[in-house]
Design a protein around this motif. Sequence first.
Motif, PDB file in Angstrom:
ATOM      1  N   ASP A   4      11.947  41.372  -7.866  1.00 41.38           N
ATOM      2  CA  ASP A   4      10.855  40.764  -8.501  1.00 41.38           C
ATOM      3  C   ASP A   4      11.323  39.495  -9.044  1.00 41.38           C
ATOM      4  OD1 ASP A   4       9.173  42.796  -7.916  1.00 41.38           O
ATOM      5  OD2 ASP A   4       9.496  43.816  -9.802  1.00 41.38           O
ATOM      6  N   THR A   5      12.796  39.100  -9.114  1.00 45.41           N
ATOM      7  CA  THR A   5      13.169  37.841  -9.714  1.00 45.41           C
ATOM      8  C   THR A   5      13.365  36.831  -8.715  1.00 45.41           C
ATOM      9  OG1 THR A   5      15.423  38.373  -9.335  1.00 45.41           O
ATOM     10  CG2 THR A   5      14.475  39.060 -11.728  1.00 45.41           C
ATOM     11  N   GLU A   6      12.943  37.042  -7.350  1.00 45.16           N
ATOM     12  CA  GLU A   6      12.890  35.981  -6.321  1.00 45.16           C
ATOM     13  C   GLU A   6      11.630  35.200  -6.352  1.00 45.16           C
ATOM     14  OE1 GLU A   6      13.356  37.854  -2.487  1.00 45.16           O
ATOM     15  OE2 GLU A   6      15.269  38.511  -3.104  1.00 45.16           O
ATOM     16  N   GLY A   7      11.809  33.841  -6.020  1.00 44.27           N
ATOM     17  CA  GLY A   7      10.527  33.199  -6.109  1.00 44.27           C
ATOM     18  C   GLY A   7      10.084  32.565  -7.291  1.00 44.27           C
ATOM     19  N   PRO A   8       9.012  31.925  -7.285  1.00 44.05           N
ATOM     20  CA  PRO A   8       8.284  31.367  -8.703  1.00 44.05           C
ATOM     21  C   PRO A   8       8.065  32.377  -9.436  1.00 44.05           C
ATOM     22  CG  PRO A   8       6.999  30.617  -6.524  1.00 44.05           C
ATOM     23  CD  PRO A   8       8.125  31.639  -6.133  1.00 44.05           C
ATOM     24  N   GLN A   9       8.242  32.208 -10.866  1.00 44.11           N
ATOM     25  CA  GLN A   9       7.761  33.274 -11.873  1.00 44.11           C
ATOM     26  C   GLN A   9       6.590  32.656 -12.510  1.00 44.11           C
ATOM     27  OE1 GLN A   9       9.340  36.395 -11.993  1.00 44.11           O
ATOM     28  NE2 GLN A   9       9.726  35.897  -9.991  1.00 44.11           N
ATOM     29  N   ILE A  10       5.877  33.422 -13.356  1.00 50.73           N
ATOM     30  CA  ILE A  10       4.735  32.805 -14.106  1.00 50.73           C
ATOM     31  C   ILE A  10       5.480  32.949 -15.645  1.00 50.73           C
ATOM     32  CG2 ILE A  10       2.517  33.287 -15.187  1.00 50.73           C
ATOM     33  CD1 ILE A  10       1.753  34.399 -12.664  1.00 50.73           C
ATOM     34  N   SER A  11       5.684  31.871 -16.365  1.00 51.71           N
ATOM     35  CA  SER A  11       6.272  32.066 -17.717  1.00 51.71           C
ATOM     36  C   SER A  11       5.626  32.806 -18.524  1.00 51.71           C
ATOM     37  CB  SER A  11       6.495  30.542 -18.226  1.00 51.71           C
ATOM     38  OG  SER A  11       5.306  30.062 -18.726  1.00 51.71           O
ATOM     39  N   ALA A  12       6.258  33.399 -19.710  1.00 54.65           N
ATOM     40  CA  ALA A  12       5.544  34.182 -20.801  1.00 54.65           C
ATOM     41  C   ALA A  12       4.725  33.424 -21.496  1.00 54.65           C
ATOM     42  CB  ALA A  12       6.554  34.855 -21.441  1.00 54.65           C
ATOM     43  N   ASN A  79       4.564  36.680   4.745  1.00 53.13           N
ATOM     44  CA  ASN A  79       3.934  37.152   3.517  1.00 53.13           C
ATOM     45  C   ASN A  79       4.473  36.802   2.336  1.00 53.13           C
ATOM     46  OD1 ASN A  79       1.849  38.896   2.501  1.00 53.13           O
ATOM     47  ND2 ASN A  79       3.426  40.490   2.039  1.00 53.13           N
ATOM     48  N   ARG A  80       5.947  36.958   2.172  1.00 50.22           N
ATOM     49  CA  ARG A  80       6.802  36.615   1.051  1.00 50.22           C
ATOM     50  C   ARG A  80       6.477  35.022   0.676  1.00 50.22           C
ATOM     51  NH1 ARG A  80       9.984  40.203   3.481  1.00 50.22           N
ATOM     52  NH2 ARG A  80      11.129  38.660   4.624  1.00 50.22           N
ATOM     53  N   ALA A  81       6.511  34.198   1.745  1.00 49.31           N
ATOM     54  CA  ALA A  81       6.440  32.836   1.362  1.00 49.31           C
ATOM     55  C   ALA A  81       5.090  32.671   1.051  1.00 49.31           C
ATOM     56  CB  ALA A  81       6.397  32.050   2.844  1.00 49.31           C
ATOM     57  N   ALA A  82       3.894  33.234   1.504  1.00 52.22           N
ATOM     58  CA  ALA A  82       2.626  33.302   1.041  1.00 52.22           C
ATOM     59  C   ALA A  82       2.521  33.732  -0.568  1.00 52.22           C
ATOM     60  CB  ALA A  82       1.645  33.691   1.891  1.00 52.22           C
ATOM     61  N   TYR A  83       3.131  34.784  -0.737  1.00 52.61           N
ATOM     62  CA  TYR A  83       2.973  35.313  -2.225  1.00 52.61           C
ATOM     63  C   TYR A  83       3.773  34.445  -3.144  1.00 52.61           C
ATOM     64  CZ  TYR A  83       3.868  38.222  -5.981  1.00 52.61           C
ATOM     65  OH  TYR A  83       3.786  39.045  -7.291  1.00 52.61           O
ATOM     66  N   ASP A  84       4.794  33.759  -2.697  1.00 56.18           N
ATOM     67  CA  ASP A  84       5.421  32.748  -3.791  1.00 56.18           C
ATOM     68  C   ASP A  84       4.476  31.539  -4.021  1.00 56.18           C
ATOM     69  OD1 ASP A  84       7.861  34.291  -3.667  1.00 56.18           O
ATOM     70  OD2 ASP A  84       9.022  33.184  -2.441  1.00 56.18           O
ATOM     71  N   ARG A  85       3.894  30.907  -2.806  1.00 56.14           N
ATOM     72  CA  ARG A  85       3.092  30.140  -3.097  1.00 56.14           C
ATOM     73  C   ARG A  85       1.960  30.227  -3.993  1.00 56.14           C
ATOM     74  NH1 ARG A  85       4.224  25.447  -0.502  1.00 56.14           N
ATOM     75  NH2 ARG A  85       5.765  25.463   1.149  1.00 56.14           N
ATOM     76  N   VAL A  86       1.197  31.309  -3.537  1.00 61.99           N
ATOM     77  CA  VAL A  86       0.154  31.798  -4.682  1.00 61.99           C
ATOM     78  C   VAL A  86       0.657  31.988  -6.056  1.00 61.99           C
ATOM     79  CG1 VAL A  86      -1.545  33.806  -4.947  1.00 61.99           C
ATOM     80  CG2 VAL A  86      -1.200  33.007  -2.579  1.00 61.99           C
ATOM     81  N   THR A  87       1.620  32.633  -6.327  1.00 62.01           N
ATOM     82  CA  THR A  87       2.385  32.570  -7.535  1.00 62.01           C
ATOM     83  C   THR A  87       2.604  31.191  -8.200  1.00 62.01           C
ATOM     84  OG1 THR A  87       3.548  34.810  -7.165  1.00 62.01           O
ATOM     85  CG2 THR A  87       4.151  33.759  -8.966  1.00 62.01           C
ATOM     86  N   ALA A  88       3.008  30.358  -7.400  1.00 57.92           N
ATOM     87  CA  ALA A  88       3.213  29.109  -7.987  1.00 57.92           C
ATOM     88  C   ALA A  88       2.030  28.394  -8.267  1.00 57.92           C
ATOM     89  CB  ALA A  88       3.745  28.068  -7.115  1.00 57.92           C
ATOM     90  N   LEU A  89       0.867  28.710  -7.595  1.00 57.53           N
ATOM     91  CA  LEU A  89      -0.580  28.087  -7.920  1.00 57.53           C
ATOM     92  C   LEU A  89      -0.925  28.712  -9.184  1.00 57.53           C
ATOM     93  CD1 LEU A  89      -2.995  26.472  -7.293  1.00 57.53           C
ATOM     94  CD2 LEU A  89      -3.762  28.324  -5.955  1.00 57.53           C
ATOM     95  N   ILE A  90      -0.940  29.937  -9.283  1.00 50.20           N
ATOM     96  CA  ILE A  90      -1.259  30.843 -10.539  1.00 50.20           C
ATOM     97  C   ILE A  90      -0.581  30.334 -11.651  1.00 50.20           C
ATOM     98  CG2 ILE A  90      -1.419  33.070 -11.497  1.00 50.20           C
ATOM     99  CD1 ILE A  90      -1.909  34.383  -8.734  1.00 50.20           C
ATOM    100  N   ALA A  91       0.536  30.193 -11.673  1.00 58.39           N
ATOM    101  CA  ALA A  91       1.358  29.516 -12.615  1.00 58.39           C
ATOM    102  C   ALA A  91       0.728  28.377 -13.164  1.00 58.39           C
ATOM    103  CB  ALA A  91       3.058  29.548 -12.404  1.00 58.39           C
ATOM    104  N   ALA A  92       0.548  27.411 -12.089  1.00 60.21           N
ATOM    105  CA  ALA A  92       0.264  26.037 -12.537  1.00 60.21           C
ATOM    106  C   ALA A  92      -1.104  26.240 -13.197  1.00 60.21           C
ATOM    107  CB  ALA A  92       0.057  25.288 -11.067  1.00 60.21           C
ATOM    108  N   VAL A  93      -2.132  27.064 -12.765  1.00 65.90           N
ATOM    109  CA  VAL A  93      -3.515  27.167 -13.367  1.00 65.90           C
ATOM    110  C   VAL A  93      -3.318  27.604 -14.614  1.00 65.90           C
ATOM    111  CG1 VAL A  93      -5.580  28.514 -13.060  1.00 65.90           C
ATOM    112  CG2 VAL A  93      -4.711  27.548 -11.126  1.00 65.90           C
TER     113      VAL A  93
END
Length: 103
Positions: A4-12, A79-93
């Motif tokens: 779960d710590t791989e890829g972009p994370q959404i900050s608290a 799938n992992r690459a797509a998930y990381d990109r979606v997470t990065a977009l969600i974090a930006a939003v």
Amino acid sequence: MTDDTEGPQISAAAMERWQGLAEETPLRLTLTRGDLDNLMLALRNMAIGQSELVAALSAHTNQDLNGCVDAMMRAGALNRAAYDRVTALIAAVMASAEPEAAP
């Protein structure tokens, strides 16, 4: 399974900020071209990943174990690459969304 710590994370802070907005609140977003690239490339990766799953099923049907495993591995990576990109977009939003000012 991925860690779960791989890829972009959404900050608290972004999560807390997002949760403080009411669901019916109109939002104003500031997104960068990179944020939109994340969305487009995530969609692309998901589509290619689905094609790889079709290739895996076809290889499995044809009793090609190596081809099946290779296609499954490619599908998983996409799938992992797509998930990381979606997470990065969600974090930006979540980090940039502001309540729309009342008219």
